[in-house]
Write a protein that holds these residues in place. Structure first.
Motif, PDB file in Angstrom:
ATOM      1  N   VAL A 194       0.883  -0.682  -0.125  1.00  8.87           N
ATOM      2  CA  VAL A 194      -0.092   0.049   0.138  1.00  8.87           C
ATOM      3  C   VAL A 194       0.739   1.082   0.046  1.00  8.87           C
ATOM      4  O   VAL A 194       1.736   1.551   1.008  1.00  8.87           O
ATOM      5  CB  VAL A 194      -0.969   0.203   1.479  1.00  8.87           C
ATOM      6  N   CYS A 195       1.291   1.963  -1.002  1.00 11.61           N
ATOM      7  CA  CYS A 195       1.471   2.807  -1.160  1.00 11.61           C
ATOM      8  C   CYS A 195       0.964   4.590  -1.783  1.00 11.61           C
ATOM      9  O   CYS A 195      -0.211   4.295  -2.287  1.00 11.61           O
ATOM     10  CB  CYS A 195       2.692   2.546  -2.732  1.00 11.61           C
ATOM     11  N   HIS A 196       1.384   5.560  -0.225  1.00 11.26           N
ATOM     12  CA  HIS A 196       0.876   6.555  -0.879  1.00 11.26           C
ATOM     13  C   HIS A 196       1.949   7.242  -1.648  1.00 11.26           C
ATOM     14  O   HIS A 196       3.537   7.887  -1.865  1.00 11.26           O
ATOM     15  CB  HIS A 196       0.529   7.694   0.295  1.00 11.26           C
ATOM     16  N   SER A 197       1.634   8.461  -2.187  1.00 12.01           N
ATOM     17  CA  SER A 197       2.150   9.541  -3.236  1.00 12.01           C
ATOM     18  C   SER A 197       3.480   8.938  -4.086  1.00 12.01           C
ATOM     19  O   SER A 197       3.483   7.929  -4.799  1.00 12.01           O
ATOM     20  CB  SER A 197       2.796  10.706  -2.958  1.00 12.01           C
ATOM     21  N   GLY A 199       5.637   6.959  -3.135  1.00 14.68           N
ATOM     22  CA  GLY A 199       6.139   5.424  -2.795  1.00 14.68           C
ATOM     23  C   GLY A 199       5.318   4.492  -3.798  1.00 14.68           C
ATOM     24  O   GLY A 199       5.847   3.988  -3.868  1.00 14.68           O
ATOM     25  N   GLY A 200       4.188   4.944  -5.025  1.00 12.91           N
ATOM     26  CA  GLY A 200       3.936   4.011  -5.692  1.00 12.91           C
ATOM     27  C   GLY A 200       5.203   4.216  -6.657  1.00 12.91           C
ATOM     28  O   GLY A 200       5.243   2.475  -7.432  1.00 12.91           O
ATOM     29  N   LEU A 201       5.412   4.848  -6.731  1.00 13.04           N
ATOM     30  CA  LEU A 201       7.101   5.058  -8.259  1.00 13.04           C
ATOM     31  C   LEU A 201       8.123   3.926  -7.541  1.00 13.04           C
ATOM     32  O   LEU A 201       8.872   3.744  -7.948  1.00 13.04           O
ATOM     33  CB  LEU A 201       7.309   6.511  -8.180  1.00 13.04           C
ATOM     34  N   ALA A 202       8.342   3.824  -5.903  1.00 15.93           N
ATOM     35  CA  ALA A 202       9.338   3.547  -5.279  1.00 15.93           C
ATOM     36  C   ALA A 202       9.306   2.405  -5.580  1.00 15.93           C
ATOM     37  O   ALA A 202       9.922   1.115  -5.582  1.00 15.93           O
ATOM     38  CB  ALA A 202       9.218   4.281  -3.693  1.00 15.93           C
ATOM     39  N   ILE A 220       0.019  -4.536  -5.394  1.00 11.78           N
ATOM     40  CA  ILE A 220       0.337  -3.452  -5.504  1.00 11.78           C
ATOM     41  C   ILE A 220      -0.753  -1.877  -5.017  1.00 11.78           C
ATOM     42  O   ILE A 220      -1.709  -1.755  -5.999  1.00 11.78           O
ATOM     43  CB  ILE A 220       1.516  -2.511  -6.288  1.00 11.78           C
ATOM     44  N   VAL A 221      -1.361  -1.056  -4.203  1.00 13.40           N
ATOM     45  CA  VAL A 221      -2.365  -0.286  -4.403  1.00 13.40           C
ATOM     46  C   VAL A 221      -1.402   1.019  -4.288  1.00 13.40           C
ATOM     47  O   VAL A 221      -0.614   0.911  -3.159  1.00 13.40           O
ATOM     48  CB  VAL A 221      -3.154  -0.544  -2.867  1.00 13.40           C
ATOM     49  N   THR A 222      -2.008   1.397  -5.533  1.00  5.92           N
ATOM     50  CA  THR A 222      -0.998   3.233  -4.874  1.00  5.92           C
ATOM     51  C   THR A 222      -2.982   3.820  -4.573  1.00  5.92           C
ATOM     52  O   THR A 222      -3.056   4.482  -5.141  1.00  5.92           O
ATOM     53  CB  THR A 222      -0.948   3.440  -6.146  1.00  5.92           C
ATOM     54  N   ILE A 223      -2.209   5.270  -4.063  1.00 11.98           N
ATOM     55  CA  ILE A 223      -2.545   6.662  -3.550  1.00 11.98           C
ATOM     56  C   ILE A 223      -2.632   6.919  -3.796  1.00 11.98           C
ATOM     57  O   ILE A 223      -1.412   8.079  -3.681  1.00 11.98           O
ATOM     58  CB  ILE A 223      -3.907   6.133  -2.396  1.00 11.98           C
ATOM     59  N   GLY A 224      -3.204   8.725  -4.846  1.00 10.57           N
ATOM     60  CA  GLY A 224      -2.510   9.234  -5.308  1.00 10.57           C
ATOM     61  C   GLY A 224      -0.884   9.700  -5.528  1.00 10.57           C
ATOM     62  O   GLY A 224      -0.414  10.375  -5.757  1.00 10.57           O
ATOM     63  N   PHE A 270      -2.222  -3.805 -10.249  1.00  9.33           N
ATOM     64  CA  PHE A 270      -1.889  -2.066  -9.549  1.00  9.33           C
ATOM     65  C   PHE A 270      -3.535  -1.955  -9.535  1.00  9.33           C
ATOM     66  O   PHE A 270      -4.343  -1.741 -10.298  1.00  9.33           O
ATOM     67  CB  PHE A 270      -1.213  -1.272 -10.209  1.00  9.33           C
ATOM     68  N   VAL A 271      -3.975  -1.051  -8.298  1.00  9.31           N
ATOM     69  CA  VAL A 271      -5.412  -1.109  -8.092  1.00  9.31           C
ATOM     70  C   VAL A 271      -4.311   0.686  -7.878  1.00  9.31           C
ATOM     71  O   VAL A 271      -3.669   1.507  -6.808  1.00  9.31           O
ATOM     72  CB  VAL A 271      -5.672  -1.804  -7.024  1.00  9.31           C
ATOM     73  N   CYS A 272      -4.904   1.831  -8.732  1.00  7.79           N
ATOM     74  CA  CYS A 272      -4.227   2.976  -8.484  1.00  7.79           C
ATOM     75  C   CYS A 272      -5.660   3.669  -8.075  1.00  7.79           C
ATOM     76  O   CYS A 272      -6.644   4.328  -8.611  1.00  7.79           O
ATOM     77  CB  CYS A 272      -4.259   3.987  -9.943  1.00  7.79           C
ATOM     78  N   TRP A 273      -5.620   4.565  -7.121  1.00  2.89           N
ATOM     79  CA  TRP A 273      -6.224   5.816  -6.796  1.00  2.89           C
ATOM     80  C   TRP A 273      -6.378   6.984  -6.861  1.00  2.89           C
ATOM     81  O   TRP A 273      -4.982   7.292  -6.828  1.00  2.89           O
ATOM     82  CB  TRP A 273      -6.731   5.653  -4.878  1.00  2.89           C
TER      83      TRP A 273
END
Length: 322
Positions: A194-197, A199-202, A220-224, A270-273
């Motif tokens: 679960v990655c924010h901002s 963190g999704g690129l990392a 892999i869940v990315t948030i913004g 990937f799940v992208c919020w």
């Protein structure tokens, strides 16, 4: 590059024993309070209103900066395919961010980042653990509401402190790799990221750099996350900020490598919020990925999106039941 593990006062091995960002934010917060107190004492003798105004500017000036961001969001998103947020929606999103920012950047991250430590999480064989990867100018304290929720549910988790704070995104791979390894050791199952901002690129950089990494995670869940960059990054002068520029060399190189390894199904897990009121990652569609499960949550600001009830509820619903 890994957090050096040391024993704390109770004899436990502390995975995260220091945070350079926490020290920086502690200094900024305490310095701001001292400056505000000094100004009020000096100015009150000749003008009470001036003293109060100075304190408001020193402690609440960030709200003006946020307001300017939302004005730019309204302009830049005009050309984005995502449904536009109206002025009233952006105003509500601004108020969301005004309220959540002090809790994150002035309390949780500088003073509470050691709470709910990874080393206290008990093993749960057969379950799916969560690996938390924060974003730009953040640390593991960002995720404390999530950690509290997972503890209540009995779901294991691990986390990272992505440092150096302003270093290259590529240097964060070993930290994520270690967190994934620790999460797998707790359950015996591939964890969910679960990655924010940023963190999704990392996470994407780690998946690209480590052979077989995609088999070590379930989702892999990315948030913004600025998967295609963000408009604001053009003004950055630090390494990881420049890497988030739209059309920048680092992002184009990452996308080219990903296309070469799995051209058709790279983002299937990937799940992208994303949001049309994200004040940091915009235009809005830059937070989506082709072929991913892209989920729009309208009218929600950047930091507040990570704690939005729908985002938290639906993300945790992705975890397999015990």
């Amino acid at each position: 590059m890994f957090d050096r593990q040391v024993a704390d006062s109770n004899g436990r091995v502390a995975v995260h024993h220091a945070s350079g960002l926490a020290r920086l934010q502690q200094g900024l917060m305490l310095g701001s309070l001292a400056l505000a107190a000094g100004w009020s004492l000096w100015a009150w003798s000749w003008s009470g209103p001036a003293a109060l105004l100075g304190v408001l500017v020193l402690l609440g000036g960030y709200a003006v900066v946020l307001a300017l961001e939302f004005v730019v969001v309204g302009v830049v998103n005009r050309s984005d395919p995502t449904p536009r947020a109206h002025a009233g929606t952006l105003l509500c999103a601004w108020w969301q961010e005004v309220r959540v920012a002090p809790r994150v950047f002035s309390w949780r991250q500088p003073f509470r980042w050691r709470c709910l430590p990874d080393e206290d999480v008990p093993p749960a064989p057969g379950r799916t653990a969560v690996v938390f990867v924060h974003g730009f100018v953040c640390n593991r304290g960002f995720w404390l509401p999530w950690m509290h929720e997972l503890r209540q549910r009995g779901v294991p988790y691990t986390s990272v402190n992505l440092e150096p704070v302003f270093g290259s995104i590529d240097t964060y791979g070993p930290l994520i790799d270690d967190a994934v390894r620790r999460a797998h050791a707790l359950t015996g199952q591939p964890p969910m990221l679960v990655c924010h901002s940023m963190g999704g690129l990392a996470a994407r950089a780690w998946l690209d750099a480590v052979p077989g990494a995609d088999q070590r995670v379930s989702r892999i869940v990315t948030i913004g996350s600025p998967h295609h960059g963000t408009w604001l990054a053009q003004f950055s002068r630090v390494d990881n900020g420049r890497q988030m520029r739209i059309g920048g060399d680092w992002l184009r190189s990452l996308q080219a490598r990903e296309a070469g390894t799995a051209p058709n199904h790279r983002y299937d897990r990937f799940v992208c919020w994303y949001s049309n009121a994200d004040n940091i990652v915009f235009p809005a569609a830059t937070a989506t990925l082709p072929g991913a499960d892209n989920r729009h949550v309208p009218g929600v600001s950047h930091v507040a999106m990570a704690f939005h009830p729908q985002v938290m509820r639906d993300t945790l619903a992705l975890l397999p039941r015990a």
